[in-house]
Design a protein around this motif. Sequence first.
Motif, short mmCIF file in Angstrom:
data_model
loop_
_atom_site.label_atom_id
_atom_site.label_comp_id
_atom_site.label_asym_id
_atom_site.label_seq_id
_atom_site.Cartn_x
_atom_site.Cartn_y
_atom_site.Cartn_z
N ARG A 1 0.81 -1.36 -0.07
CA ARG A 1 -0.28 0.06 0.04
C ARG A 1 0.82 1.37 -0.25
O ARG A 1 2.02 1.20 0.91
CB ARG A 1 -0.86 -0.04 1.32
N ARG B 1 1.52 5.59 -0.65
CA ARG B 1 0.68 6.97 -0.44
C ARG B 1 0.17 7.33 -1.56
O ARG B 1 -0.68 8.27 -1.61
CB ARG B 1 1.61 7.97 0.14
N ALA B 2 1.03 7.20 -2.80
CA ALA B 2 0.27 7.90 -3.89
C ALA B 2 1.02 7.03 -5.21
O ALA B 2 1.74 6.36 -5.22
CB ALA B 2 0.87 9.25 -4.05
N SER B 3 0.22 7.21 -6.43
CA SER B 3 0.89 6.64 -7.38
C SER B 3 2.20 7.30 -7.89
O SER B 3 2.40 8.49 -7.64
CB SER B 3 -0.28 6.95 -8.67
N PHE B 4 2.84 6.83 -8.43
CA PHE B 4 4.31 7.30 -9.00
C PHE B 4 4.95 6.52 -10.13
O PHE B 4 4.65 5.57 -10.57
CB PHE B 4 5.29 7.04 -7.73
N PHE C 1 7.56 5.64 -0.55
CA PHE C 1 6.09 5.72 -0.64
C PHE C 1 5.39 4.85 0.25
O PHE C 1 4.11 4.73 0.28
CB PHE C 1 5.80 5.82 -1.83
N CYS D 1 -7.68 3.42 -2.51
CA CYS D 1 -6.38 3.31 -2.14
C CYS D 1 -5.48 2.81 -3.19
O CYS D 1 -6.03 2.18 -4.48
CB CYS D 1 -6.11 2.35 -1.13
N VAL D 2 -4.13 2.86 -3.44
CA VAL D 2 -3.19 2.69 -4.43
C VAL D 2 -2.19 1.47 -3.84
O VAL D 2 -1.85 1.62 -2.76
CB VAL D 2 -2.16 4.10 -4.74
N TYR D 3 -1.97 0.63 -4.69
CA TYR D 3 -1.23 -0.55 -4.24
C TYR D 3 -0.22 -0.84 -5.28
O TYR D 3 -0.25 -0.56 -6.45
CB TYR D 3 -2.13 -1.95 -4.05
N GLU E 1 0.67 -1.72 -10.83
CA GLU E 1 0.04 -0.57 -9.87
C GLU E 1 -1.58 -0.47 -9.99
O GLU E 1 -2.06 -0.39 -11.15
CB GLU E 1 0.38 0.77 -10.25
N CYS F 1 -5.45 0.57 -8.33
CA CYS F 1 -6.07 1.42 -7.64
C CYS F 1 -7.70 1.25 -8.22
O CYS F 1 -8.12 1.73 -9.05
CB CYS F 1 -5.80 3.09 -8.02
N ARG G 1 -11.28 1.91 -8.00
CA ARG G 1 -11.89 3.15 -8.08
C ARG G 1 -13.45 3.25 -7.79
O ARG G 1 -13.79 4.20 -7.10
CB ARG G 1 -11.95 3.89 -9.67
#
Length: 356
Positions: A44, A46-49, A64, A81-83, A138, A140, A142
């Motif tokens: 998990r 904090r943000a997409s990268f 992250f 959430c982003v994984y 990645e 997420c 939605r």
Amino acid sequence: MGVLADSAIREMIGNGAIRATVPVIDAQVQPASLDLRLGNRAWRVRASFLTGDQRTVHDRLSEFEMHQIDLTDGAVLEKGCVYVVPLMESLDLPDDVQAVANAKSSTGRLDLLTRTITDGGTEFDRIPSGYTGPLYAEICPRSFSVLVRPGMRLNQIRFRRGQAVLTDKELTQLHLNSPLVDGPAVIDQGLGFSVDLIPAKGDLVGYRAKPHTGVIDLDRIGAYDPAEYWEPIHTKDGRIILDPGAFYILVSREAVHIPPDFAAEMAPYLAMVGEFRVHYAGFFDPGFGHANAGGEGSRGVLEVRCHEAPFVLEHGQVVGRLVYERMECQPDRIYGADLKSNYQGQGLKLSKHFKA
């Protein structure tokens, strides 16, 4: 020159250009792509990268990461959430082969944003020729939280040698020889397609995802009641208003055809035409909608998300385009023939997880 077919993909598996921690199974090999499998754990974040030049995903995860999740016995990826999940497959591409990845159809229809990232990557879903290294998904969710396990196939990868995209002139000629849509072809940097908001029967034109639903187990096929997850959209005047932040399943007005020696990718239309995005899952395999494979043209399902402002979508409005590419050779098996193809001959249809 062209998109590599299933026979070439199997050759790449054999010679080590495609590697895997668990041996690749035959069901992963599609006519013009390879399904990728989730590994055993997820981060998990904090943000997409994006990784960035000369940096690794592993290094960026240390910046992250929030926590790790063991997927072995199944785990829920929560909505919003982003994984990041390491994939079982990795690559050692030849210098003349590049790759592009995309979400699978069922993934896109669940509004499950899934993109591929690599070490040194500066773009999502794009893998340069000669790349050697791991692959990561990645993810997420939605609209719906989802239950995932190792080995699940949410995205896919397509390989190509050289430049294989058809010019508008070549696409026009192909349409004359083998009609690509069941009507006039709008060709401008690809084959344009529009939205169907005046169905032949009734007034059901699509579905909108409900905001508060249960978890969807991605292994359960035909198990869920659509009414618990989707609100049907009806119209009698050929238009609907898209709500900002909402996710819709609609369908193209055109029945699309991909000849067996070509592949296609759906691309969003120009941003100037509206405040929305169409289609997360963009690969169309050779044989999609092909009469000899039981298709006779198949509608394109549109995965639509509205952005900042409410937007009026009207029947026949052009919302996207199909970019056609040559295959390096015709695949051994085409979409819909000798394959369990869930969406051949489709119309307006939710993902395979929902009851008909």
